[in-house]
Every structure is written in structure tokens, then in C-alpha cells.
Write an enzyme that holds these catalytic residues in place. Structure first.
Site, PDB file in Angstrom:
ATOM      1  N   CYS A   1       0.836  -1.215   0.000  1.00 19.75           N
ATOM      2  CA  CYS A   1       0.000   0.000   0.000  1.00 19.75           C
ATOM      3  C   CYS A   1       0.870   1.264   0.000  1.00 19.75           C
ATOM      4  CB  CYS A   1      -0.923  -0.025   1.219  1.00 19.75           C
ATOM      5  SG  CYS A   1      -1.654   1.563   1.641  1.00 19.75           S
TER       6      CYS A   1
ATOM      7  N   CYS B   1     -10.428   3.371 -10.105  1.00 18.06           N
ATOM      8  CA  CYS B   1     -10.816   2.520  -8.967  1.00 18.06           C
ATOM      9  C   CYS B   1     -10.785   1.040  -9.346  1.00 18.06           C
ATOM     10  CB  CYS B   1     -12.210   2.936  -8.484  1.00 18.06           C
ATOM     11  SG  CYS B   1     -13.037   1.728  -7.445  1.00 18.06           S
TER      12      CYS B   1
ATOM     13  N   CYS C   1       0.343   3.516   3.011  1.00 22.48           N
ATOM     14  CA  CYS C   1       0.986   2.942   4.205  1.00 22.48           C
ATOM     15  C   CYS C   1       2.479   3.259   4.213  1.00 22.48           C
ATOM     16  CB  CYS C   1       0.775   1.422   4.249  1.00 22.48           C
ATOM     17  SG  CYS C   1      -0.959   0.908   4.196  1.00 22.48           S
TER      18      CYS C   1
ATOM     19  N   CYS D   1     -14.124  -0.745  -8.962  1.00 17.11           N
ATOM     20  CA  CYS D   1     -15.060  -0.387 -10.038  1.00 17.11           C
ATOM     21  C   CYS D   1     -14.743  -1.198 -11.300  1.00 17.11           C
ATOM     22  CB  CYS D   1     -14.974   1.103 -10.351  1.00 17.11           C
ATOM     23  SG  CYS D   1     -15.282   2.186  -8.926  1.00 17.11           S
TER      24      CYS D   1
END
Length: 512
Positions: free
Chosen positions: A52, A391, A55, A394
Site C-alpha cells: 500500500c 478505482c 501505508c 469499479c
């Protein structure tokens, strides 16, 4: 609640056992999570994934905060959700990083900043009582302990308005540091007559006194509102670090977009202080780096990279009011524009993609300009997805959404399966909702104006079940001449499953 000696012993013990070499962040796993977290009076836990990007950006700030907070006996920990997926699922983690504050094993969401000093400030507030008793020897230090410090000077700890003040402190302990002074000598030195409330700030005038009349007729809601008004600077730079404070204030945000390398940057910003003061309590004013946050400028419907520029954002309604970039720009010309906004006579700027010349594919493409026409068609049930092209969730939903639309193609006069790119189109004021994550799926029944959130999993089977239960119109297709009805869906289609979860959308679609 101050951390006890038991907590100090606990921290000293687990730090040596669990923290990686050279780190003050504790590593938690499914095997040790409960034994570490449940006994802790206070502990901050980050649930993260190694891949991530957010992160990785948080990591150095988290480490720095852990080192500072270690000296205050406040532990900080992290959980690798790739290695401990079941544990993260148990704690409702659906995005990374997710931070939670645990008190004796009971979690609450962490709503603070993501930079080291902000994390430290937030957790120190969490470690203190909602209202800290302040003695004469600690007063000078306490009023400078945070960016905003709220102090009640009273005669007795048990007398009014102390109980009401404590309720406000309990609700807003995450935003401000609250103190109580009952020493008359300290009150005299502060130049107040008890009862009195004073806000000490590290910006602007440095101090704001709550009106004496309001203290006498103490109202919790009024104090909370007043604190929001006086807890942000008159005109400060806005960035990802302090944007949350402005959003939490509940007031519209007026941006002055400037090029920080421009020779007249400070002159332009200073020229707006008079306007900002005139509308204090109604609109918050900030300046913003137009080069660094050029994408945010576009999201605010400023279409030219022409600086300085000005726009007001109604954060609560996600509406944007950009000042015409072809007009003369100055505090004198922008002032009347702000007054029109405050008066409610200014029309918002609604960004819209072009109206499609033709509808290609089974899913109806909706743009802002046609939102009311399509979505509020009383004769039709409408099932609409708000998405972002970038996204991942999505993208995984797209083929299932197409299949759903194909299934009901024969009843398009009764049911519209639609989608809208929420990065290219603003949600119009007529819609009673805002989009804060992707994908967001809404259902509007025929003949109604209320929207129903779809919160099930994203399998075709679940989407069909939802539609069949919510639709006002009949979704049974009329039989075509000389043909037999086909099965409702195929096994292959019904096995299409998209994981539950979503991707967060920042205010205005661009994260500061």
C-alpha cells in the site's frame, strides 16, 4: 484517564519483546494481538498492507510518533494484513491504512492527522482526562501544550458550568485540549473573573475570550460552535495535514490559489485578511499552493492554470463556486462575490462531461447535465453506480454491471441500469447525497425521490435479488413472438463475484 503504572510496566515489557530492531512500533499478529491490546489502557494500532502506497508514506511519521509517544508511555503498534488477513477482517478493515485506538481491547476509529506531530498530539489528548485540572505551577505550560487549548476558570470544580463544560470536552477531546482552573490567583493572573472560558491559540491573536454573557447562560451547543469558529487561523495555508480541521469546522472553505514562487504571493495573501475577517464564522479562508495542488484546482472547477485564483467550496454539500478567471482578480472584486455566496444568491458550478450523442452498450451513461432528466424519471426504477476510472473495485464490478444491464435490456422502459463517472461529473444539488467512496451504488424507485443504498456483495446474484425486491415496476420481460423464456441467468454469470470493499474518494475527488 492518565496511564497507570501498570500501563508503564506493560509498555516496557512488550516493547522489548515485540518491536522490530531499531523500531518503537510494536509488531502484532493473530497470536499476540489480544494479549498485547486487551490489557492496554490506550494503544494505537495501524492495520496495513506492505504494497500500500499510503501505508509506505505513513511509515516514517508513524515511526517518529512511536518514538516520541514511547517516552509518554503510549504504545503504538501495527498489523500486517497480508500475513494476518483473518485478524484484519475480524476488525472490519476494508482499506489501508486503517488506524484504530484501543482502550482495554475496545476499539474506536482514529480520526487524527497522519503526520508525526499530529499523531502525537492526538494520542496525548486521548491519554488525558477529558478535562485536565490545571494548577498554578502548570498553567503557563498547559496553555501552550497544543495548537488550541480551552480553559474554564471556575470557583469550584462541582459548580456550574463545570458539568456542562465537561460534556463539551468529552465530545470534542479529539480536537482540543481542555483544562479547568479553580485557583482564584491563577484566574486573576489570566485577567478573568470566574466563571470564564478562554481559548489559547498558537496563531493569530493567541487568545480568544468566550463572551461573559454566554458563560452566564452556558449552552453546550453554542460553545461547541464557537470553538469551531475560533479554532482555525484567520488565513492560513491549507494542506493535507490541516485540511481535516477545516472540514470538521462545518464552514465553507474559500481557497486563494497562488503560485508560492511568485514574488507577490505574500502581498496577495495579506490583501485578503480584511475580507477573511469580515466573514469570520461564516466562511474560512485559506491559501493553497496552486502548483502542488493543481489537480485540486481542476476538481474545484478552475479550468485554467492561471494564478492567483479564487473558489469557495461548500464542503458539506460538495458544491463549488469558482470566481470567474477572466475577471479582474483582487480582494476588492472577490469581496462582493463572497457576499453573494453568503446571501445564497450565487449559483454553484456543476462540472459535467458532454451529453453522450448515443448510448453505446447495455449500461446507460449519465452525466451531470442529464442527471435530473434520467435519474428522476418517475416512470422508471433507476439503479446507478458512481465510479472512478482509476478505482480497482469499479473495474472488477464493470463486467457484472454490464451483465446486469443486459439481463434487463428488454425492460429498459421500466428499469434503467446506469453509471456515472464521479471524477468527471459533480453530483447536482438536487441529489440528497454525496459520493465519498467508489463504487457507490444507489437505487431510486419509480415514482419516488428517495435513494436506497446498495450495501450487499457485488455478485450478479445479489444485485438481481436486490433489484427484484426493490423495484416498483414489473421486471418481467414481455414474451417475444414464437420464442420461449430463457433461464433467469446462467451459472457462469451467477458465479461472478466482486469482493466487498471500496476505495475512498477525497473531498472534491482530489486528496490534499
Amino acid at each position: 484517564m492518565r496511564l497507570s503504572l501498570l500501563s508503564s510496566f506493560f509498555l516496557a515489557t512488550v516493547t522489548g519483546v515485540l518491536a522490530a530492531e531499531g523500531s518503537d512500533v510494536l509488531d502484532l499478529t493473530a497470536a499476540n494481538f489480544e494479549t498485547v491490546v486487551n490489557p492496554a489502557e490506550l494503544i494505537l494500532v495501524e492495520f496495513f498492507a506492505p504494497w500500500c502506497g499510503h501505508c509506505k508514506a505513513l511509515a516514517p511519521h508513524y515511526e517518529e510518533a512511536a518514538t516520541t509517544l514511547k517516552g509518554k508511555n503510549i504504545p503504538i503498534a501495527k498489523v500486517d494484513c497480508v500475513e494476518n488477513s483473518d485478524l484484519c477482517q475480524t476488525h472490519g478493515v476494508s482499506g489501508y491504512p486503517t488506524l484504530k485506538v484501543f482502550r482495554n481491547g475496545t476499539p474506536t476509529e482514529y480520526n487524527g492527522p497522519r503526520k508525526a506531530d499530529g499523531i502525537v498530539s492526538y494520542m496525548v489528548k486521548q491519554s488525558l482526562p477529558a478535562v485536565t485540572p490545571v494548577t498554578a505551577d502548570k498553567h503557563a505550560e498547559f496553555v501552550k501544550a497544543d495548537k488550541v487549548v480551552v480553559v474554564l476558570y471556575a470557583t469550584e470544580a462541582s459548580e456550574a458550568p463545570v458539568p456542562s463544560f465537561s460534556k463539551v470536552a468529552d465530545k470534542h477531546r479529539e480536537q482540543y485540549l481542555f483544562g479547568l482552573v479553580t485557583d482564584p490567583a491563577v484566574a486573576a493572573a489570566a485577567d478573568v473573573s470566574p466563571p470564564a472560558v478562554v481559548v489559547y491559540k498558537s496563531f493569530d491573536e493567541g487568545r480568544e475570550d468566550y463572551p461573559a454573557a454566554n458563560v452566564a447562560s452556558f449552552n453546550e451547543a453554542h460553545l461547541a460552535t464557537w470553538l469551531k469558529e475560533h479554532s482555525v487561523p484567520l488565513l492560513d495555508e491549507v494542506s493535507g495535514e490541516n485540511y481535516g480541521s477545516y472540514a470538521e469546522s462545518g464552514l465553507p472553505l474559500a481557497y486563494i490559489f497562488v503560485d508560492p514562487t511568485s514574488a507577490d504571493k505574500d502581498t496577495v495573501v495579506d490583501s485578503f485578511k480584511g475580507v477573511a475577517k469580515s466573514y469570520k464564522g461564516k466562511v474560512n479562508f485559506v491559501w493553497i499552493d496552486a502548483v502542488k495542488f493543481s489537480e485540486h484546482a481542476k476538481a474545484m472547477n478552475l479550468h485554467e492554470a492561471k494564478w492567483p485564483a479564487f473558489v469557495i467550496q461548500d464542503i458539506a454539500k460538495q458544491l463549488k463556486f469558482p470566481f470567474d478567471q477572466s475577471s479582474e482578480f483582487s480582494a476588492a472584486t472577490v469581496g462582493p462575490f463572497v457576499q453573494k455566496f453568503v446571501d445564497g444568491s450565487l449559483e454553484p458550478s456543476i462540472k459535467s462531461a458532454p451529453i453522450p450523442e448515443t448510448q453505446e452498450g447495455p449500461v446507460t451513461v449519465v452525466v451531470a447535465k442529464q442527471f435530473d432528466e434520467i435519474v428522476y424519471d418517475d416512470s422508471k426504477d433507476v439503479f446507478i453506480e458512481f465510479y472512478a476510472p482509476w478505482c480497482g473495485h469499479c473495474k472488477r464490478l464493470a463486467p457484472t454491471w454490464d451483465t446486469l444491464a443486459e439481463k434487463y435490456a428488454a425492460v429498459k422502459d421500466k428499469l434503467v441500469v446506469a453509471k456515472m463517472d464521479a471524477t468527471e461529473n459533480d453530483i447536482p444539488p438536487s441529489a440528497p447525497f454525496r459520493v465519498n467512496g467508489f463504487p457507490t451504488i444507489k437505487f431510486k424507485p419509480a415514482g419516488g425521490r428517495e435513494f436506497v443504498d446498495y450495501e450487499g456483495d457485488r455478485s450478479l446474484e445479489s444485485l438481481i435479488e436486490f433489484l427484484e425486491s426493490k423495484a416498483k415496476n414489473s421486471l418481467v420481460a414481455p414474451p417475444s413472438a414464437g420464442s420461449e423464456s430463457a433461464p433467469a441467468d446462467t451459472p457462469a454469470a451467477s458465479e461472478t463475484v466482486v469482493p466487498v470493499g471500496g476505495e475512498k474518494a477525497a473531498q472534491g475527488h482530489v486528496e490534499l
